[in-house]
Design an enzyme around this catalytic site. Structure first.
Site, PDB file in Angstrom:
ATOM      1  N   ASP A 173      92.087  50.524  78.327  1.00 42.26           N
ATOM      2  CA  ASP A 173      93.547  50.564  78.194  1.00 42.26           C
ATOM      3  C   ASP A 173      93.961  50.304  76.756  1.00 42.26           C
ATOM      4  OD1 ASP A 173      94.673  51.072  80.828  1.00 42.26           O
ATOM      5  OD2 ASP A 173      93.719  49.184  81.423  1.00 42.26           O
ATOM      6  N   MET A 194      96.869  50.131  74.020  1.00 39.52           N
ATOM      7  CA  MET A 194      98.328  49.916  73.967  1.00 39.52           C
ATOM      8  C   MET A 194      98.758  49.662  72.528  1.00 39.52           C
ATOM      9  SD  MET A 194      98.633  47.244  77.103  1.00 39.52           S
ATOM     10  CE  MET A 194      97.962  47.611  78.726  1.00 39.52           C
TER      11      MET A 194
HETATM   12  C1  DX5 Z   1      98.268  48.654  83.007  1.00 44.19           C
HETATM   13  C2  DX5 Z   1      96.908  49.255  82.789  1.00 44.19           C
HETATM   14  C3  DX5 Z   1      95.980  49.039  83.933  1.00 44.19           C
HETATM   15  C4  DX5 Z   1      95.738  47.588  84.251  1.00 44.19           C
HETATM   16  C5  DX5 Z   1      95.158  47.449  85.611  1.00 44.19           C
HETATM   17  O1  DX5 Z   1      99.029  48.862  81.871  1.00 44.19           O
HETATM   18  O2  DX5 Z   1      97.010  50.636  82.572  1.00 44.19           O
HETATM   19  O3  DX5 Z   1      94.767  49.722  83.738  1.00 44.19           O
HETATM   20  O4  DX5 Z   1      94.916  46.962  83.322  1.00 44.19           O
HETATM   21  O5  DX5 Z   1      94.979  46.099  85.873  1.00 44.19           O
HETATM   22  P1  DX5 Z   1      95.192  45.501  87.333  1.00 44.19           P
HETATM   23  O6  DX5 Z   1      94.146  46.103  88.196  1.00 44.19           O
HETATM   24  O7  DX5 Z   1      95.009  44.038  87.103  1.00 44.19           O
HETATM   25  O8  DX5 Z   1      96.569  45.863  87.782  1.00 44.19           O
HETATM   26 ZN    ZN Z   2      95.120  51.987  82.559  1.00 43.48          ZN
END
Ligand code: DX5
Ligand code: ZN
Length: 216
Positions: free
Chosen positions: A33, A35
């Site tokens: 992920d 960001m």
């Molecule tokens: C949210 C991310 C997800 C997140 C999922 O912005 O894209 O991939 O890390 O984490 P869980 O499974 O804890 O919701």
């Molecule tokens: Zn994600």
């Protein structure tokens, strides 16, 4: 069902060992992920960390990069260089980013390419691109943070996509991401999802192998 643990929920002090721990526990893919602090209200990690993960795992490990960034068209080459296998970015950037050209460039580099859809975005937005996609990512939380609750209304989008895929004989994967554990996995599968991203429910489980097996 493919299970892709999100590295966002791992212990960053030992990210390479955490990646191997997920693979040993039965992870099919690793989900990265990314960001940028602007597209979403959080900053995670970028291409150098993805390259470090690449160098910490067996070479056939499938790395799935989810770019929650304003300018995927500018940044995708750095993730190609980092050695990821899939690059997914957001359809919400349609007005500012040439989605088609970016998808084509990623695929021309030999990677797979996907588009992601936020909970508030209608699934119709992604329909014109389906033939050019290896994957559609349906977000089941507002992106930015792990550990949020699954939003069941997005299952309708998955059903719609599965129907479009069947009708048009397409083969893109349907991935879901956010708030997914064993209970939600059953609903996702029923709706037509092929790949589930799971952060908290895998890395923070007392037994990751059991958590992944339960989701499968
Ligand atoms: C949210 C991310 C997800 C997140 C999922 O912005 O894209 O991939 O890390 O984490 P869980 O499974 O804890 O919701
Ligand atoms: Zn994600």
């Amino acid at each position: 069902m493919l299970i892709a643990p999100s590295m966002l929920a791992c212990d960053f002090r030992s990210i390479g060992a955490e990646a191997r721990r997920a693979l040993d526990a039965g992870a099919d893919w690793l989900h990265l992920d990314v960001m940028d602090g602007t597209f979403v209200d959080n900053i995670s990690f970028g291409p150098d960390i993805c390259a470090a993960i690449r160098n910490s795992v067996p070479s056939d490990t499938y790395l799935d990069a989810h770019l929650m960034v304003m300018a995927p068209d500018h940044y995708y080459p750095r993730f190609v260089k980092a050695g990821v296998n899939m690059i997914t970015f957001h359809v919400e950037r349609e007005a500012e980013v040439d989605l088609r050209a970016t998808l084509a460039a990623i695929r021309a580099a030999g990677l797979q390419a996907g588009l992601a859809v936020n909970p508030a975005t209608p699934v119709d937005k992604v329909l014109p691109y389906l033939a050019e996609l290896d994957m559609v990512l349906i977000m089941s939380v507002v992106p930015g943070f792990g550990g949020q609750s699954f939003m069941p209304h997005v299952l309708d989008k998955v059903r719609r996509l599965a129907e479009e895929r069947r009708k048009n004989s397409l083969s893109f994967l349907i991935q879901m991401d956010g708030g997914i554990g064993a209970a939600q996995a059953a609903l996702c599968r029923e709706a037509g999802a092929d790949c589930l991203v799971a952060g908290s429910s895998t890395f923070r489980a007392p037994d990751m192998a059991a958590a992944i097996a339960a989701m499968k």
